[in-house]
Motif scaffolding. Structure first.
Motif, PDB file in Angstrom:
ATOM      1  N   VAL A   8       0.871  -1.177   0.000  1.00 36.42           N
ATOM      2  CA  VAL A   8       0.000   0.000   0.000  1.00 36.42           C
ATOM      3  C   VAL A   8       0.908   1.228   0.000  1.00 36.42           C
ATOM      4  O   VAL A   8       1.957   1.235   0.648  1.00 36.42           O
ATOM      5  N   HIS A  15      -7.761   3.734   3.787  1.00 34.97           N
ATOM      6  CA  HIS A  15      -9.221   3.762   3.844  1.00 34.97           C
ATOM      7  C   HIS A  15      -9.849   2.374   3.703  1.00 34.97           C
ATOM      8  O   HIS A  15      -9.156   1.366   3.528  1.00 34.97           O
ATOM      9  N   GLY A  17     -11.436   1.012   1.315  1.00 36.95           N
ATOM     10  CA  GLY A  17     -11.122   0.314   0.059  1.00 36.95           C
ATOM     11  C   GLY A  17      -9.812  -0.454   0.188  1.00 36.95           C
ATOM     12  O   GLY A  17      -9.707  -1.608  -0.236  1.00 36.95           O
ATOM     13  N   ASN A  18      -8.812   0.178   0.788  1.00 37.86           N
ATOM     14  CA  ASN A  18      -7.531  -0.506   1.001  1.00 37.86           C
ATOM     15  C   ASN A  18      -7.731  -1.728   1.898  1.00 37.86           C
ATOM     16  O   ASN A  18      -7.125  -2.777   1.687  1.00 37.86           O
ATOM     17  N   GLY A  21     -10.310  -4.292  -0.097  1.00 35.23           N
ATOM     18  CA  GLY A  21      -9.728  -4.761  -1.357  1.00 35.23           C
ATOM     19  C   GLY A  21      -8.419  -5.502  -1.146  1.00 35.23           C
ATOM     20  O   GLY A  21      -8.072  -6.390  -1.921  1.00 35.23           O
ATOM     21  N   VAL A 144      -4.564  -8.033  -4.366  1.00 36.08           N
ATOM     22  CA  VAL A 144      -4.795  -6.592  -4.574  1.00 36.08           C
ATOM     23  C   VAL A 144      -6.272  -6.353  -4.886  1.00 36.08           C
ATOM     24  O   VAL A 144      -7.027  -7.289  -5.117  1.00 36.08           O
ATOM     25  N   GLY A 145      -6.647  -5.081  -4.913  1.00 35.53           N
ATOM     26  CA  GLY A 145      -7.981  -4.704  -5.385  1.00 35.53           C
ATOM     27  C   GLY A 145      -8.008  -4.720  -6.904  1.00 35.53           C
ATOM     28  O   GLY A 145      -6.968  -4.764  -7.571  1.00 35.53           O
ATOM     29  N   ASP A 147      -8.416  -2.539  -9.123  1.00 31.93           N
ATOM     30  CA  ASP A 147      -7.748  -1.482  -9.898  1.00 31.93           C
ATOM     31  C   ASP A 147      -6.297  -1.819 -10.271  1.00 31.93           C
ATOM     32  O   ASP A 147      -5.712  -1.139 -11.104  1.00 31.93           O
ATOM     33  N   ALA A 182     -15.829  -7.065  -2.132  1.00 32.79           N
ATOM     34  CA  ALA A 182     -15.587  -5.614  -2.205  1.00 32.79           C
ATOM     35  C   ALA A 182     -14.207  -5.356  -2.798  1.00 32.79           C
ATOM     36  O   ALA A 182     -13.345  -4.756  -2.172  1.00 32.79           O
ATOM     37  N   THR A 183     -13.991  -5.813  -4.030  1.00 32.14           N
ATOM     38  CA  THR A 183     -12.685  -5.639  -4.679  1.00 32.14           C
ATOM     39  C   THR A 183     -12.551  -4.246  -5.290  1.00 32.14           C
ATOM     40  O   THR A 183     -11.478  -3.851  -5.700  1.00 32.14           O
ATOM     41  N   ARG A 184     -13.682  -3.549  -5.382  1.00 30.09           N
ATOM     42  CA  ARG A 184     -13.664  -2.175  -5.883  1.00 30.09           C
ATOM     43  C   ARG A 184     -14.689  -1.386  -5.078  1.00 30.09           C
ATOM     44  O   ARG A 184     -15.880  -1.325  -5.434  1.00 30.09           O
ATOM     45  N   VAL A 185     -14.243  -0.804  -3.979  1.00 31.08           N
ATOM     46  CA  VAL A 185     -15.127  -0.019  -3.117  1.00 31.08           C
ATOM     47  C   VAL A 185     -15.250   1.374  -3.729  1.00 31.08           C
ATOM     48  O   VAL A 185     -14.247   1.979  -4.115  1.00 31.08           O
ATOM     49  N   LYS A 194     -14.152   5.568  -7.747  1.00 29.23           N
ATOM     50  CA  LYS A 194     -13.513   4.672  -6.790  1.00 29.23           C
ATOM     51  C   LYS A 194     -13.249   5.417  -5.474  1.00 29.23           C
ATOM     52  O   LYS A 194     -12.902   6.590  -5.509  1.00 29.23           O
ATOM     53  N   LYS A 197      -7.689   7.731  -1.791  1.00 31.38           N
ATOM     54  CA  LYS A 197      -7.013   8.555  -0.794  1.00 31.38           C
ATOM     55  C   LYS A 197      -6.995  10.009  -1.207  1.00 31.38           C
ATOM     56  O   LYS A 197      -6.930  10.894  -0.370  1.00 31.38           O
TER      57      LYS A 197
HETATM   58  P1  AMP Z   1      -3.202   2.265  -2.895  1.00 28.34           P
HETATM   59  O1  AMP Z   1      -4.048   3.068  -1.985  1.00 28.34           O
HETATM   60  O2  AMP Z   1      -3.329   2.715  -4.316  1.00 28.34           O
HETATM   61  O3  AMP Z   1      -1.802   2.119  -2.438  1.00 28.34           O
HETATM   62  O4  AMP Z   1      -3.817   0.794  -2.898  1.00 28.34           O
HETATM   63  C1  AMP Z   1      -3.425  -0.240  -2.010  1.00 28.34           C
HETATM   64  C2  AMP Z   1      -4.293  -1.467  -2.206  1.00 28.34           C
HETATM   65  O5  AMP Z   1      -5.661  -1.153  -1.944  1.00 28.34           O
HETATM   66  C3  AMP Z   1      -4.253  -2.050  -3.632  1.00 28.34           C
HETATM   67  O6  AMP Z   1      -4.301  -3.458  -3.556  1.00 28.34           O
HETATM   68  C4  AMP Z   1      -5.515  -1.506  -4.251  1.00 28.34           C
HETATM   69  O7  AMP Z   1      -6.007  -2.336  -5.273  1.00 28.34           O
HETATM   70  C5  AMP Z   1      -6.463  -1.503  -3.067  1.00 28.34           C
HETATM   71  N1  AMP Z   1      -7.498  -0.474  -3.227  1.00 28.34           N
HETATM   72  C6  AMP Z   1      -7.306   0.869  -3.305  1.00 28.34           C
HETATM   73  N2  AMP Z   1      -8.477   1.515  -3.453  1.00 28.34           N
HETATM   74  C7  AMP Z   1      -9.430   0.542  -3.469  1.00 28.34           C
HETATM   75  C8  AMP Z   1     -10.864   0.574  -3.580  1.00 28.34           C
HETATM   76  N3  AMP Z   1     -11.526   1.716  -3.703  1.00 28.34           N
HETATM   77  N4  AMP Z   1     -11.518  -0.617  -3.552  1.00 28.34           N
HETATM   78  C9  AMP Z   1     -10.856  -1.785  -3.412  1.00 28.34           C
HETATM   79  N5  AMP Z   1      -9.519  -1.868  -3.298  1.00 28.34           N
HETATM   80  C10 AMP Z   1      -8.808  -0.726  -3.326  1.00 28.34           C
END
Ligand code: AMP
Ligand code: TRP
Length: 337
Positions: A8, A15, A17-18, A21, A144-145, A147, A182-185, A194, A197
């Motif tokens: 991350v 959040h 989603g992190n 996901g 991972v999520g 995205d 919830a792979t895409r919150v 999406k 952050k």
């Molecule tokens: P990041 O915040 O871009 O560093 O993302 C870290 C991890 O959280 C990755 O595996 C992303 O795929 C996952 N992720 C980030 N935002 C979301 C979201 N809205 N829904 C689901 N997974 C998410």
């Protein structure tokens, strides 16, 4: 051997989603895999980060991992910049990946927006660094999520091209693990966006450090539609789902937090008003996410504990990646006199 790598970015707020996901799935996978969880600070600086905040954010993400239940005795937890293999292998991959491949990356297009000429070269090359993160440990599985799917396809292409170019069968082709309901919150303010952050509205997301009152307020204010909640039949009707993105998002979040299949949740709440559903969702979120936030705040009061975990992680990560980098040097033809 099966080895997990994921990470991350320490950019602003960790959040929901992190958590749903990624991080929560990691907690479950740590029993069955050899796991490496990274705080990817080299990725974070692809867009400007205040140096003093970056340090605090790095500890915050580490605290989130620990508070969510990642066990530092079984898993390696560390920050990316402190293990040289990442930047080094990323350079080699810069010379393996093709411009045409990177030009297809949708996340770069979204993040760079209209100011493409002004985006950092790092933001453009970011997927090569991500491939290096995983392959510096010969990672085989990457939870991972949704995205990150395209970036992982690129990582596989890079591994494959490296193997072909040098006539070796050295790097595994890492597989994505995109798990759970919830792979895409989505944003709480706009079901088409999406949860992220960087959204300027804090009401668009639940941060893991939000307290109970703020969680309740954000859920109460979350955008919905004027209809009662749908029943399970919506799961087989893509058009109906597309027409109600906010409802589907809240239902998905609830199913994930309750650890129940979406059908069962829809069955229970079919025909309910959103106000009632939101109360139940907020209670569940306070019980689950609120608990993690409390533990994060406790951990963040004691940076020495977090730093100790990271120091041990850095050492363990180097012990795996150093010998791999020596082999990579031999394959590429770098003289080690
Ligand atoms: P990041 O915040 O871009 O560093 O993302 C870290 C991890 O959280 C990755 O595996 C992303 O795929 C996952 N992720 C980030 N935002 C979301 C979201 N809205 N829904 C689901 N997974 C998410
Ligand atoms: N690019 C990922 C994101 O923004 C974070 C990340 C960096 C990552 N390196 C990784 C995820 C390696 C999995 C594996 O979400």
């Amino acid at each position: 051997m099966k080895r997990i790598f994921s990470g991350v970015q320490p950019t602003q707020n960790v959040h929901l989603g992190n958590y749903l996901g990624a991080i929560r799935n990691w907690v479950r996978l740590q029993d069955d895999y050899d796991c490496i969880f990274c705080i990817v600070d080299l990725h974070a600086i692809t867009v400007w980060q205040e140096p003093a905040s970056l340090k605090a954010q790095t500890r915050e993400v580490a605290a989130a991992y620990l508070a969510a239940g990642i066990d530092p005795k079984r898993c390696i937890i560390f920050n990316q910049s402190q293990v040289p293999a990442h930047a080094e292998l990323a350079w080699i991959f810069n010379c393996v990946a093709r411009l045409g491949w990177l030009n297809r990356m949708t996340q770069f297009k979204e993040k760079a927006g209209k100011h493409r000429e002004n985006a950092s070269v790092g933001l453009y090359a970011y997927p090569n660094l991500m491939a290096a993160d995983i392959l510096a440990y010969k990672g085989t599985h990457v939870p991972v999520g949704e995205d990150q799917k395209q970036h992982l396809e690129l990582a596989r292409d890079i591994a494959q091209k490296f193997n072909n170019d040098f006539g070796v069968n050295y790097f595994p082709l890492p597989e994505p693990l995109i798990l759970g309901p919830a792979t895409r919150v989505m944003s709480l303010r706009d079901g088409a966006k999406k949860m992220s952050k960087s959204d300027e509205s804090d009401y668009s997301r639940i941060n893991l450090t939000d307290d109970a009152d703020l969680i309740r307020l954000k859920i109460r204010k979350a955008k919905t539609d004027p209809h009662p909640l749908p029943g399970p039949e919506i799961l087989t009707d893509a058009a109906a789902q597309d027409a109600r993105p906010e409802a589907m998002n809240l239902l998905g979040i609830y199913a994930a937090l309750a650890d129940r299949p979406p059908e069962a949740v829809l069955e229970e709440f079919a025909g309910s008003e959103f106000s009632r559903f939101k109360d139940v969702l907020a209670d569940l979120m306070v019980a689950t996410v609120g608990k993690i936030g409390r533990e994060m705040r406790r951990l963040q009061q004691d940076p020495a504990e977090i730093d100790g975990v990271l120091r041990r992680g850095i050492e363990a990560a180097r012990a795996i990646s150093d010998p791999i980098m020596r082999e990579v040097h031999d394959i590429v033809g770098f003289l080690r006199p």
